[in-house]
Design a protein around this motif. Structure first.
Motif, PDB file in Angstrom:
ATOM      1  N   PHE A  96      94.465  85.517  31.857  1.00 41.83           N
ATOM      2  CA  PHE A  96      95.283  84.510  32.539  1.00 41.83           C
ATOM      3  C   PHE A  96      95.475  84.884  34.006  1.00 41.83           C
ATOM      4  N   VAL A  97      95.415  83.856  34.859  1.00 40.54           N
ATOM      5  CA  VAL A  97      95.685  84.016  36.287  1.00 40.54           C
ATOM      6  C   VAL A  97      96.680  82.928  36.667  1.00 40.54           C
ATOM      7  N   PHE A  98      97.835  83.322  37.230  1.00 43.15           N
ATOM      8  CA  PHE A  98      98.884  82.368  37.554  1.00 43.15           C
ATOM      9  C   PHE A  98      99.112  82.290  39.060  1.00 43.15           C
ATOM     10  N   GLN A  99      99.781  81.237  39.474  1.00 44.05           N
ATOM     11  CA  GLN A  99     100.051  81.004  40.886  1.00 44.05           C
ATOM     12  C   GLN A  99     100.869  82.140  41.502  1.00 44.05           C
ATOM     13  N   ALA A 100     101.815  82.677  40.735  1.00 46.87           N
ATOM     14  CA  ALA A 100     102.758  83.668  41.274  1.00 46.87           C
ATOM     15  C   ALA A 100     102.269  85.111  41.145  1.00 46.87           C
ATOM     16  N   PHE A 101     100.998  85.304  40.772  1.00 45.87           N
ATOM     17  CA  PHE A 101     100.371  86.622  40.662  1.00 45.87           C
ATOM     18  C   PHE A 101     100.881  87.440  39.463  1.00 45.87           C
ATOM     19  N   CYS A 161      86.844  96.803  37.354  1.00 46.31           N
ATOM     20  CA  CYS A 161      87.241  95.409  37.604  1.00 46.31           C
ATOM     21  C   CYS A 161      87.681  95.209  39.054  1.00 46.31           C
ATOM     22  N   LEU A 162      88.356  96.193  39.631  1.00 44.40           N
ATOM     23  CA  LEU A 162      88.720  96.098  41.044  1.00 44.40           C
ATOM     24  C   LEU A 162      87.488  96.104  41.929  1.00 44.40           C
ATOM     25  N   GLU A 163      86.482  96.853  41.550  1.00 43.38           N
ATOM     26  CA  GLU A 163      85.211  96.852  42.276  1.00 43.38           C
ATOM     27  C   GLU A 163      84.585  95.464  42.227  1.00 43.38           C
ATOM     28  N   ARG A 164      84.678  94.812  41.069  1.00 40.98           N
ATOM     29  CA  ARG A 164      84.081  93.479  40.914  1.00 40.98           C
ATOM     30  C   ARG A 164      84.721  92.458  41.849  1.00 40.98           C
ATOM     31  N   VAL A 165      86.025  92.629  42.141  1.00 44.84           N
ATOM     32  CA  VAL A 165      86.703  91.678  43.030  1.00 44.84           C
ATOM     33  C   VAL A 165      86.833  92.250  44.445  1.00 44.84           C
ATOM     34  N   ASN A 166      86.028  93.286  44.754  1.00 44.25           N
ATOM     35  CA  ASN A 166      85.966  93.895  46.093  1.00 44.25           C
ATOM     36  C   ASN A 166      87.298  94.476  46.547  1.00 44.25           C
ATOM     37  N   LEU A 167      88.004  95.136  45.616  1.00 45.06           N
ATOM     38  CA  LEU A 167      89.288  95.741  45.968  1.00 45.06           C
ATOM     39  C   LEU A 167      89.379  97.203  45.532  1.00 45.06           C
ATOM     40  N   ALA A 168      88.259  97.857  45.376  1.00 41.30           N
ATOM     41  CA  ALA A 168      88.286  99.268  44.959  1.00 41.30           C
ATOM     42  C   ALA A 168      89.093 100.123  45.935  1.00 41.30           C
ATOM     43  N   HIS A 169      89.051  99.754  47.220  1.00 41.16           N
ATOM     44  CA  HIS A 169      89.751 100.530  48.240  1.00 41.16           C
ATOM     45  C   HIS A 169      91.264 100.346  48.196  1.00 41.16           C
ATOM     46  N   ARG A 170      91.755  99.404  47.375  1.00 45.71           N
ATOM     47  CA  ARG A 170      93.200  99.146  47.287  1.00 45.71           C
ATOM     48  C   ARG A 170      93.781  99.622  45.958  1.00 45.71           C
ATOM     49  N   ALA A 171      93.020 100.373  45.193  1.00 43.90           N
ATOM     50  CA  ALA A 171      93.429 100.762  43.840  1.00 43.90           C
ATOM     51  C   ALA A 171      94.789 101.452  43.807  1.00 43.90           C
ATOM     52  N   ASP A 172      95.104 102.270  44.812  1.00 40.08           N
ATOM     53  CA  ASP A 172      96.347 103.041  44.805  1.00 40.08           C
ATOM     54  C   ASP A 172      97.474 102.375  45.587  1.00 40.08           C
ATOM     55  N   HIS A 173      97.265 101.133  45.994  1.00 40.43           N
ATOM     56  CA  HIS A 173      98.287 100.422  46.767  1.00 40.43           C
ATOM     57  C   HIS A 173      99.190  99.604  45.842  1.00 40.43           C
ATOM     58  N   PHE A 174     100.436  99.432  46.265  1.00 39.22           N
ATOM     59  CA  PHE A 174     101.398  98.644  45.516  1.00 39.22           C
ATOM     60  C   PHE A 174     101.351  97.185  45.987  1.00 39.22           C
ATOM     61  N   PRO A 175     101.805  96.246  45.160  1.00 34.74           N
ATOM     62  CA  PRO A 175     101.722  94.827  45.537  1.00 34.74           C
ATOM     63  C   PRO A 175     102.328  94.500  46.902  1.00 34.74           C
ATOM     64  N   ASP A 176     103.456  95.147  47.264  1.00 36.14           N
ATOM     65  CA  ASP A 176     104.076  94.806  48.554  1.00 36.14           C
ATOM     66  C   ASP A 176     103.295  95.353  49.748  1.00 36.14           C
ATOM     67  N   GLU A 177     102.217  96.089  49.472  1.00 33.52           N
ATOM     68  CA  GLU A 177     101.349  96.589  50.534  1.00 33.52           C
ATOM     69  C   GLU A 177     100.086  95.746  50.675  1.00 33.52           C
ATOM     70  N   MET A 178     100.008  94.651  49.911  1.00 27.31           N
ATOM     71  CA  MET A 178      98.811  93.818  49.907  1.00 27.31           C
ATOM     72  C   MET A 178      99.129  92.396  50.347  1.00 27.31           C
ATOM     73  N   SER A 179      98.087  91.692  50.812  1.00 31.02           N
ATOM     74  CA  SER A 179      98.229  90.282  51.172  1.00 31.02           C
ATOM     75  C   SER A 179      98.254  89.431  49.904  1.00 31.02           C
ATOM     76  N   GLY A 180      98.587  88.144  50.065  1.00 34.27           N
ATOM     77  CA  GLY A 180      98.584  87.241  48.925  1.00 34.27           C
ATOM     78  C   GLY A 180      97.216  87.133  48.270  1.00 34.27           C
ATOM     79  N   GLY A 181      96.177  87.065  49.093  1.00 35.69           N
ATOM     80  CA  GLY A 181      94.822  86.969  48.557  1.00 35.69           C
ATOM     81  C   GLY A 181      94.433  88.219  47.788  1.00 35.69           C
ATOM     82  N   GLU A 182      94.846  89.382  48.308  1.00 34.99           N
ATOM     83  CA  GLU A 182      94.548  90.638  47.608  1.00 34.99           C
ATOM     84  C   GLU A 182      95.295  90.717  46.282  1.00 34.99           C
TER      85      GLU A 182
END
Length: 228
Positions: free
Chosen positions: A87-92, A125-146
């Motif tokens: 499932f993927v929702f609007q509010a992440f 799975c993070l590699e598949r969505v091109n986010l391997a470099h953000r694996a150790d980041h918390f949600p408040d450190e990422m953009s909405g798209g990330e």
């Protein structure tokens, strides 16, 4: 794969009866990317909830790979959602105290998978969505798209047979929405996985293979889409 057969969903609000879905028959096969559109209150989210075993019909049938969802216990439906549907929702819906990798791994951890193995799969799975470099980041450190790409990775972590998306670009700007839609369009796999997306965005329909329109709980049209 997923079927609604003359499905009806009725809610009671005080003394008022709401007919959210009225006699809908709809079949989705593996490999399809089906977009469901309709005005607010048309029943499109209810339709997705029925197809994703988040709810059961008041009448008619909802079937997942030959299994009638009404004949299953609440626990069986819960396991179906955990193991076979993403499932993927609007509010992440990411947990703020977990890193991206931990958020993605969470469904596997809840299923009893060893933490190390779960994190290895999350990294894939993070590699598949091109986010391997953000694996150790918390949600408040990422953009909405990330954050939404993390949510997509989480939906894929159990290798589901269907991915259901409810307004996945609703909180995103136009450019980021295109990125997410492009990503979603690459997820369906013939014989393996379907994607069903509810959206208000007419542009989103061009990324799918079928466009289903619903109004007042009734299926208005169901047509093939020429992919861009």
């Amino acid at each position: 794969m997923i079927e609604l057969l003359d499905a009806v969903k009725t809610y009671t609000q005080g003394r008022r009866t709401v007919n959210a879905v009225r006699g809908v028959t709809l079949r989705v096969q593996t490999g399809e990317f089906v977009t469901i559109m309709g005005p607010s209150g048309s029943g499109k989210s209810t339709l997705m909830h029925l197809m994703g075993a988040l709810d059961t019909p008041s009448g008619g049938r909802a079937v997942f790979h030959g299994q009638d969802l009404q004949t299953m216990s609440d626990r069986q439906r819960s396991l179906l959602r955990r193991d076979r549907i993403g499932f993927v929702f609007q509010a992440f819906n990411l947990l703020p105290t977990l890193t991206a990798a931990e958020n993605v791994a969470l469904p596997l951890l809840l299923a009893g998978t060893n933490r190390g193995a779960a994190l290895v799969r999350a990294a894939e799975c993070l590699e598949r969505v091109n986010l391997a470099h953000r694996a150790d980041h918390f949600p408040d450190e990422m953009s909405g798209g990330e954050m939404q790409r993390v949510a997509v990775a989480r939906a894929l972590v159990a290798d589901p047979e269907a991915v259901l998306c409810d307004e996945p670009t609703g909180n995103l700007d136009t450019a980021t929405s295109r990125e997410i839609l492009t990503l979603l369009s690459k997820l369906p796999e013939p014989g393996k996985r379907a994607v069903i997306m509810v959206t208000h965005d007419p542009n989103g329909a061009s990324y799918g293979t079928r466009l289903v329109r619903i109004r007042d709980g009734v299926l208005e049209s169901d047509e093939q889409v020429v992919r861009r």
